[in-house]
Design an enzyme around this catalytic site. Structure first.
Site: not given
Length: 708
Positions: A19, A135
């Site tokens: 990723g 977040d």
């Protein structure tokens, strides 16, 4: 520079890249000390060169490493090696909640609430350790293959936001709280707001606020009322709607005060979804929808300009920002400077950039002031004016003899929520009636019973008539042709998509958006998903790979490795896969186990010979005379001479061991006497007698040895 196969920290072997993000790249690695697979998140070079960010990153990651909870992607280690800054995390096989929502379009309320409970429990554990995520968004929530929900990137978000990292702002601003958007203090209740937005997206398949820029979206978080999720999915239970709305209150004091309260209501909604048990706190001055002030606008734009300029100074390799700054510099006519003092060119570019940003802010403030000064007059002159600028004006009051009057604002063409909020701001009440409309979008006000601009007593009730659209029919389990005909007959547009499912018949409609009984405007596009049958994946080639590479290849293809055994093979080298139970290119259901066999190389086999050599038969030697002495040789396939003898008696035994060939050849040679003959001399014609003699003849036999 990270390379596949390298070892970092003397224990983590990098296996593959799995990723990438705005700040870091993620690799799958094997911890050789604890013999387990982990995820290693490595900071990108531009952030590794920022000493301030690295310091905060290390501090926050070390704090997050103290968190251990089933619903948190746990941090195992933090390290640095040759300017490579990394954190070692739990490896979770699965997909992000964002991709899961995109795959399913939207989630049922039970699934959304179940996921929210697990996320809340993870966040609660962090809050109990005085760690705020800052977040929370679907991209930072992972659903593992076994259905476990885990929150990731604890602590990293704080390091990022405190250093004005802008690479991820566009993805995060959709979920940011109003206090974060203003740049103010954020605490545990900021995470609750972001979780509420995430729940909204799970339930509806969309975010509540959108825009072309991050500033526009941030302003909506501060200024606009959260739309009800039931506007998009009417079947959402009242309790779930109440939970989302309470999480997303503008004022932190009106939200859930801690995760424990939120978890209790979420669990209650699973048991009693239709009960209205969510307690909404009374509105206060800070809690209501408020208009963005010039000061707020200036602060948001200043933060945006600051972010861009800081990126410019700290990341000189970002050529795009450098080019923009140089173009601005040239446009201002300040490219040449003959002053004799020393200066820093880079700082001069930044100064110019900030000056332009300040000019933009000043222009915005001037426009807002102009609207405030002239907007009221313009509205009075033109009562039917549909401009949305009226939303920025204070309500005009007219004092009568016995009552206080207000000017009726323009509400036609606005959504019901916008219209009701506008009336509340003017001190008016409202009731809503619905009627079908083929031209006005669902949920939009068609008209009011009071004309715009009319004097209305403060506190009066205005009747709003809104469009309830046209009801979407049920097309699930129909064929595409049947669904298309049914929808187009009612004036809807149709978009076809496909997906796999084991629960719906092949070539049948398995999903529709909007769902049945939802009311929308005629002409709305209805997306229907046609089932392709059970999902199947293509079996990759495993032959010739190592066991580890074969395992990775199978997992990447959505398969599993079943029984593993070892066999001898003359075709494949030792350690290579020489057999797979499903052939390459075939299609199977995902998750199927593929059995493999690993080559042990060529087998070192020895053989033994236990032959009994019999006398020649008539078929083998028609002219052989019993009792005649013969020569016998036995030679293995590899050339080894096992027997060489003469005998006239049979059978003859031949027993040998440790032979490396699987067989050999027996050769029997015997002598035959020939009679005398006569011949005539061609010259003299004399008859010449030729005496008889002996002649050697032979034949062979094949013999197979026995493996020892």
């Amino acid at each position: 520079m990270i390379r596949i196969g390298m070892m970092i920290g003397d224990r983590y072997e990098i296996l593959e890249k799995i990723g990438t993000g705005g700040m870091s790249d993620v690799y799958k690695a094997k911890c050789h000390k604890l013999n387990r697979y982990v995820a290693v998140k490595v900071l990108k070079q531009e952030f590794s060169e920022n000493a301030n960010f690295v310091s905060k990153f290390r501090t926050e990651a070390q704090a997050a490493a103290g968190l251990m909870h089933p619903n948190i992607v746990n941090v195992y280690d933090v390290g640095e090696e040759d300017d490579i800054y990394y954190i070692v995390m739990e490896l979770v096989e699965g997909i992000t909640l964002k991709k899961y929502i995109e795959k399913k379009a939207r989630l049922s309320f039970k699934e959304a609430v179940s996921i929210a409970i697990q996320v809340s429990m993870g966040i609660e554990a962090a809050h109990n350790n005085h760690i705020i995520h800052r977040d929370i968004k679907p991209q930072n929530i992972i659903i593992s293959r076994d259905g476990k929900v885990k929150v990731t990137d604890f602590g990293i978000a704080k390091a990022a936001t405190s250093n004005t990292i802008t690479s991820n702002v566009m993805g995060s601003v959709h979920y940011t709280s109003p206090e974060q958007a203003r740049g103010g203090y954020s605490d545990e209740k900021s995470d609750i707001y972001s979780l509420g937005i995430t729940m909204f997206e799970m339930l509806t398949g969309r975010v509540p606020f959108n825009g072309e820029t991050t500033v526009a979206i941030a302003i909506k978080h501060i200024q606009e009322e959260l739309p009800s999720p039931k506007e998009f999915v009417p079947e959402i239970p009242d309790s779930v709607e109440g939970i989302v709305i309470k999480c997303c209150q503008k004022s932190p004091d009106r939200r859930y005060q801690n995760m424990q309260e939120l978890i209790a209501d979420l669990k209650q909604s699973l048991m009693n979804p239709d009960e209205n048990f969510v307690v909404q706190k009374e509105p206060d001055l800070n809690g209501g929808t408020r208009m963005i002030t010039p000061r707020d606008m200036e602060q948001i734009k200043r933060r945006s300009a600051y972010q861009e300029s800081r990126d410019y100074t700290e990341r000189e390799d970002t050529m795009r920002l450098r080019s923009e700054a140089e173009e601005v510099y040239e446009d201002e006519g300040e490219g040449e400077d003959d002053d004799e003092y020393d200066y820093n060119p880079r700082m001069e570019h930044v100064t110019t950039f900030l000056a332009l940003a300040g000019g933009v802010v000043i222009c915005v403030i001037v426009i807002i002031l102009a609207i405030n000064v002239f907007g009221t007059q313009g509205e009075e002159d033109n009562p039917d004016n549909q401009s949305s600028q009226s939303a920025t004006l204070e309500p005009p009051f007219v004092t009568g003899d016995d009552a206080k009057y207000v000017k009726m604002p323009v509400v036609s063409g606005k959504s019901v929520e916008e219209a009701r909020n506008e009336l509340i701001r003017y001190g008016l009440k409202s009731e809503v009636a619905y009627e079908e409309s083929e031209t006005v979008a669902v949920g939009v006000v068609i008209r009011a019973n009071v004309a715009a601009g009319a004097d209305v007593p403060e506190g009066s009730t205005v009747i709003l008539t809104a469009s309830k659209g046209v009801e979407v029919p049920e097309v699930l389990n129909l064929t595409y042709a049947e669904a298309y005909e049914k929808l187009t007959a009612l004036g809807f547009a149709v978009t076809k998509e496909t997906a796999y499912s084991a629960d719906v018949g092949k070539d049948r409609v398995m999903a529709q958006i909007p769902s049945a009984e939802t009311r929308v405007a005629r002409g709305t596009n209805i997306t229907i998903t046609i089932c392709l049958g059970k999902e199947r994946v293509r079996v990759p080639k495993l032959l010739g790979l190592s066991e580890q590479d074969a395992t990775i290849t199978a997992i990447e293809a959505g398969l599993e490795i079943g029984e593993v055994s070892q066999v001898y093979s003359s075709e494949f080298e030792e350690g290579q896969i020489c057999y797979q139970s499903y052939s390459e290119g075939s299609f199977v259901e995902p998750g199927i186990s593929v059995d493999i066999k690993v080559s042990k190389g060529v087998q070192n086999v020895t053989y033994r010979c236990a032959a009994s050599i019999t006398a020649p038969t008539v078929e083998e030697a028609p002219d052989y005379v019993t009792g005649t002495e013969v020569e016998i040789t036995l030679v293995a396939d590899n050339g080894q001479v096992l027997l060489e003898t003469k005998t006239s008696s049979f059978p003859q035994a031949a027993n040998y061991y440790g032979i490396t060939s699987p067989g050999g050849t027996i050769t029997i040679t015997y002598s035959v006497k020939t009679g005398g003959t006569t011949t005539r001399d061609p010259v003299t014609g004399e008859v010449i007698a030729i005496p008889g003699g002996t002649e050697k003849r032979s034949f062979t036999r094949r013999v197979d040895f026995i493996a020892e």
